[in-house]
Scaffold this active site. Sequence first.
Site, PDB file in Angstrom:
ATOM      1  N   SER A  25      39.021  32.809  42.221  1.00 43.07           N
ATOM      2  CA  SER A  25      39.940  31.312  42.664  1.00 43.07           C
ATOM      3  C   SER A  25      41.610  31.368  42.014  1.00 43.07           C
ATOM      4  CB  SER A  25      39.159  30.528  40.871  1.00 43.07           C
ATOM      5  OG  SER A  25      38.155  29.873  41.231  1.00 43.07           O
ATOM      6  N   GLU A  67      38.013  47.498  48.635  1.00 41.45           N
ATOM      7  CA  GLU A  67      37.191  48.928  48.347  1.00 41.45           C
ATOM      8  C   GLU A  67      37.093  48.937  46.671  1.00 41.45           C
ATOM      9  OE1 GLU A  67      40.133  51.326  51.023  1.00 41.45           O
ATOM     10  OE2 GLU A  67      39.376  50.126  52.296  1.00 41.45           O
ATOM     11  N   PRO A  68      37.602  49.904  46.277  1.00 40.09           N
ATOM     12  CA  PRO A  68      37.009  50.384  44.904  1.00 40.09           C
ATOM     13  C   PRO A  68      38.733  49.748  44.511  1.00 40.09           C
ATOM     14  CG  PRO A  68      36.173  52.044  45.248  1.00 40.09           C
ATOM     15  CD  PRO A  68      36.641  50.891  46.752  1.00 40.09           C
ATOM     16  N   GLN A  83      23.719   7.067  26.499  1.00 40.14           N
ATOM     17  CA  GLN A  83      25.369   7.519  27.258  1.00 40.14           C
ATOM     18  C   GLN A  83      26.455   8.829  26.693  1.00 40.14           C
ATOM     19  OE1 GLN A  83      28.660   4.974  26.064  1.00 40.14           O
ATOM     20  NE2 GLN A  83      28.412   3.903  28.181  1.00 40.14           N
ATOM     21  N   GLU A  92      34.871  35.843  48.294  1.00 39.27           N
ATOM     22  CA  GLU A  92      35.806  35.325  49.573  1.00 39.27           C
ATOM     23  C   GLU A  92      37.231  34.539  48.874  1.00 39.27           C
ATOM     24  OE1 GLU A  92      35.045  36.375  53.042  1.00 39.27           O
ATOM     25  OE2 GLU A  92      35.752  34.152  53.226  1.00 39.27           O
ATOM     26  N   GLY A  93      38.129  35.766  47.858  1.00 35.67           N
ATOM     27  CA  GLY A  93      39.613  35.636  47.751  1.00 35.67           C
ATOM     28  C   GLY A  93      39.067  34.252  46.368  1.00 35.67           C
ATOM     29  N   LEU A  96      19.534  20.669  29.356  1.00 36.29           N
ATOM     30  CA  LEU A  96      17.750  20.712  28.995  1.00 36.29           C
ATOM     31  C   LEU A  96      18.293  21.479  27.707  1.00 36.29           C
ATOM     32  CD1 LEU A  96      18.370  20.948  32.722  1.00 36.29           C
ATOM     33  CD2 LEU A  96      15.733  21.980  32.499  1.00 36.29           C
ATOM     34  N   SER A 144      41.559  41.850  45.658  1.00 37.61           N
ATOM     35  CA  SER A 144      42.569  40.661  46.326  1.00 37.61           C
ATOM     36  C   SER A 144      43.658  40.859  46.973  1.00 37.61           C
ATOM     37  CB  SER A 144      42.664  39.998  44.944  1.00 37.61           C
ATOM     38  OG  SER A 144      42.151  39.793  43.516  1.00 37.61           O
TER      39      SER A 144
HETATM   40  C1  FAD Z   1      28.091  39.950  44.862  1.00 42.62           C
HETATM   41  C2  FAD Z   1      29.637  40.804  45.408  1.00 42.62           C
HETATM   42  C3  FAD Z   1      29.003  40.417  46.997  1.00 42.62           C
HETATM   43  C4  FAD Z   1      30.724  40.824  47.836  1.00 42.62           C
HETATM   44  N1  FAD Z   1      30.244  40.833  48.876  1.00 42.62           N
HETATM   45  C5  FAD Z   1      31.444  41.484  49.435  1.00 42.62           C
HETATM   46  C6  FAD Z   1      31.413  41.376  51.240  1.00 42.62           C
HETATM   47  O1  FAD Z   1      30.216  41.243  52.056  1.00 42.62           O
HETATM   48  N2  FAD Z   1      32.015  42.286  51.940  1.00 42.62           N
HETATM   49  C7  FAD Z   1      33.255  42.623  51.327  1.00 42.62           C
HETATM   50  O2  FAD Z   1      34.408  43.044  52.317  1.00 42.62           O
HETATM   51  N3  FAD Z   1      33.752  42.096  49.697  1.00 42.62           N
HETATM   52  C8  FAD Z   1      32.897  41.533  48.497  1.00 42.62           C
HETATM   53  N4  FAD Z   1      32.932  41.512  47.632  1.00 42.62           N
HETATM   54  C9  FAD Z   1      33.789  41.535  47.179  1.00 42.62           C
HETATM   55  C10 FAD Z   1      35.173  40.455  46.815  1.00 42.62           C
HETATM   56  O3  FAD Z   1      35.577  39.778  47.578  1.00 42.62           O
HETATM   57  C11 FAD Z   1      36.232  40.442  45.774  1.00 42.62           C
HETATM   58  O4  FAD Z   1      35.319  41.178  44.616  1.00 42.62           O
HETATM   59  C12 FAD Z   1      37.286  39.795  45.519  1.00 42.62           C
HETATM   60  O5  FAD Z   1      37.725  39.458  46.374  1.00 42.62           O
HETATM   61  C13 FAD Z   1      38.010  40.337  44.120  1.00 42.62           C
HETATM   62  O6  FAD Z   1      38.358  41.501  44.448  1.00 42.62           O
HETATM   63  P1  FAD Z   1      38.381  42.229  42.989  1.00 42.62           P
HETATM   64  O7  FAD Z   1      36.807  42.571  42.943  1.00 42.62           O
HETATM   65  O8  FAD Z   1      39.046  43.945  43.161  1.00 42.62           O
HETATM   66  O9  FAD Z   1      38.392  41.516  42.146  1.00 42.62           O
HETATM   67  P2  FAD Z   1      40.594  41.954  41.834  1.00 42.62           P
HETATM   68  O10 FAD Z   1      41.398  41.772  42.621  1.00 42.62           O
HETATM   69  O11 FAD Z   1      41.144  43.374  41.166  1.00 42.62           O
HETATM   70  O12 FAD Z   1      40.549  41.002  41.061  1.00 42.62           O
HETATM   71  C14 FAD Z   1      40.066  40.618  39.083  1.00 42.62           C
HETATM   72  C15 FAD Z   1      41.025  39.695  38.384  1.00 42.62           C
HETATM   73  O13 FAD Z   1      42.317  39.535  38.625  1.00 42.62           O
HETATM   74  C16 FAD Z   1      42.740  38.434  39.385  1.00 42.62           C
HETATM   75  N5  FAD Z   1      43.909  38.561  39.777  1.00 42.62           N
HETATM   76  C17 FAD Z   1      43.634  38.889  40.970  1.00 42.62           C
HETATM   77  N6  FAD Z   1      44.872  39.728  42.057  1.00 42.62           N
HETATM   78  C18 FAD Z   1      46.255  38.739  41.138  1.00 42.62           C
HETATM   79  C19 FAD Z   1      47.300  37.992  41.445  1.00 42.62           C
HETATM   80  N7  FAD Z   1      48.514  39.160  42.346  1.00 42.62           N
HETATM   81  N8  FAD Z   1      47.389  37.280  40.279  1.00 42.62           N
HETATM   82  C20 FAD Z   1      47.195  37.493  39.310  1.00 42.62           C
HETATM   83  N9  FAD Z   1      46.023  37.282  39.279  1.00 42.62           N
HETATM   84  C21 FAD Z   1      45.204  38.247  39.728  1.00 42.62           C
HETATM   85  C22 FAD Z   1      41.838  37.585  40.430  1.00 42.62           C
HETATM   86  O14 FAD Z   1      41.251  36.761  40.211  1.00 42.62           O
HETATM   87  C23 FAD Z   1      40.715  38.481  39.708  1.00 42.62           C
HETATM   88  O15 FAD Z   1      40.603  37.313  38.045  1.00 42.62           O
HETATM   89  C24 FAD Z   1      32.283  40.427  46.980  1.00 42.62           C
HETATM   90  C25 FAD Z   1      32.194  41.094  45.476  1.00 42.62           C
HETATM   91  C26 FAD Z   1      31.040  41.179  44.666  1.00 42.62           C
HETATM   92  C27 FAD Z   1      30.636  40.981  43.040  1.00 42.62           C
END
Ligand code: FAD
Length: 562
Positions: free
Chosen positions: A375, A130-131, A283, A372-373, A347, A135
């Site tokens: 890094s 969601e917006p 190399q 999917e989470g 390249l 994570s």
């Molecule tokens: C092209 C695309 C396709 C997607 N498809 C799907 C889908 O089909 N279904 C679905 O449900 N979602 C989907 N997503 C969502 C995706 O899983 C999320 O974008 C992702 O999980 C990260 O959430 P966020 O964007 O809210 O970033 P945030 O959670 O806000 O994270 C922003 C940054 O903060 C870091 N961060 C977050 N929490 C912490 C913490 N506790 N401590 C330290 N650092 C932290 C993160 O690593 C990241 O670098 C998609 C996203 C994209 C861009």
Amino acid sequence: MSAGIDNESLEVVLGSLRDFAKQHFPPELLLDYDARDAMPVELVREMCGPELGIQLLFVPEEFGGMGGGAFDIYRCCEEMARVDVGVATGLLATFLGSDPIRVGGTPEQRARWLGRIADEGILMAYGATEPEAGSDLAALKTTATPVLEDGRVVAYRLNGRKQWISNGGEAEVATILANAPGGPSWFVIEAGTEGFAHERPEDKHGIRLSNTAALTLDDAQVPVDQLVGAVEGQGLQQALAVFGFTRLMVAAFGVGAGWAALDRAIAYSTERVQAGAPLSEKQAYTHKLIVPHAVRLEVGRAYIEETAAALDALDTPEGAYITEGAIAKYLATEAGNAAAEASIQALGGYGYTREYMVEKIKRDVRITTIYEGTSEIMEMSVGRDRWQLHLKTRGEHYRELAATLDRLQAEHPSCGAGTAALASRALAEVFERARVGRLTRSQHVLFRLGELAAHAEGAASLCRRAAAAAAGGLPEKADRRFAPEALAAMARIAAREAALAVADGGLRWIAGSSGAAAADGDGLPAALGLPHLHEAQRGLMEDMDAVADALYERSSSSVGGT
Ligand SMILES: Cc1cc2nc3c(=O)[nH]c(=O)nc-3n(C[C@H](O)[C@H](O)[C@H](O)COP(=O)(O)OP(=O)(O)OC[C@H]3O[C@@H](n4cnc5c(N)ncnc54)[C@H](O)[C@@H]3O)c2cc1C
């Protein structure tokens, strides 16, 4: 998840996928869709049609599918990502979307929805993010309000917004995570339901052949039998239960896309002549831009294969190997990303243009370290889990791994396991110093421990893979691109790199933390075994030469030109 299909059937599936890709996804067409920022929806649907039926691999046999296991799915995901990570994402979304049903659905729900995927090839979407809940999914705000008739729940009204949903604008069916009175729960919703809509596709950096759209739910009503599992409050557990293998799938995307880029760089460098000889004979070129990336991709693969085999060996894999899935995803997607970046460099100016594809692959593979989470979330998950293991085993966890690796080294002296054992022992020391100095109270230190653990475990995994290959003991379905000698050279390189990374990172974060005095910073280099780690670097250049020879299929090293 079952142990999967037999190897012969897997080879047929992979062969058909390659043929389909060759026929339907030539590079010009991929570039054209990429430029137009459009999903080739009809082609993705055709992949789930009678000719190829790729979705069947993901559906259990009892519902009309082939019942592929984690290993089959990894091989298939790698192959798809070699073609295009966007197209692969369109297929992954159906698998993700159906996951809550596969894991937590009632028998009727599984038969109904998984049956439709198998029979009709419908596309699905997975609506978790969601917006304001990425994570941290637990922060979700979408609600599911029961609709009562004569005091009985007959339906739920969904309200909220889902962000970044793959296939969001194309799927016939979506699963939506929403807060019901009993807690987060999954609901199945069909496109066309009143109050359920999608917004226009996002204009993305990469995977432009996939459709990503926000979903809006405005009093969208679903019948009560579309509450997954028929019980409220199971949603987060159901989402977690499949991480072990959904993360493996994205890990496989990293390996597939990374190799797709690197193989282009390898081919290019045999043709491109500079300073009197092909770049492949320089190399400094191969040992910077090609060899290290090949090694890291194969570390990722080794970890994926071990985890996939372990999942397939379980009767109930749901909820298992979540940390291992995280390690696989972290290693493989970071490796894929770095390999694609290096391929642009390899390249030169051509790499920077669209025509040569590596620029597109780099943009595409970038998503694998985010969805999917991220890094960082992988680092957290690995750091936390291995920290718990360290405490639970009173510091023995990585020492035991080191002892196992020493035994492997004795049996297979060329597979690098002795150096991987040094890395593992150094890691045990770093964890212990962190415990004494209470350093994991710093979030950054905990995450860095996760990173170091992933590197040490990844290297150990490649050493085991090299030893298995030498003994003719790789799993039947394992990738067999490299001969045992090449794998052994890669394993030795990976083990050296991991050992130095652990020592370097350990020194840095322990000495650099305020608890350093308690952690006895002075005696640290010796305790980490630094002289041994330095000694273990001996032979690195010969191994890099050997890997370059294997990649360029030449008998002995002729590199070194300027
Ligand atoms: C092209 C695309 C396709 C997607 N498809 C799907 C889908 O089909 N279904 C679905 O449900 N979602 C989907 N997503 C969502 C995706 O899983 C999320 O974008 C992702 O999980 C990260 O959430 P966020 O964007 O809210 O970033 P945030 O959670 O806000 O994270 C922003 C940054 O903060 C870091 N961060 C977050 N929490 C912490 C913490 N506790 N401590 C330290 N650092 C932290 C993160 O690593 C990241 O670098 C998609 C996203 C994209 C861009």
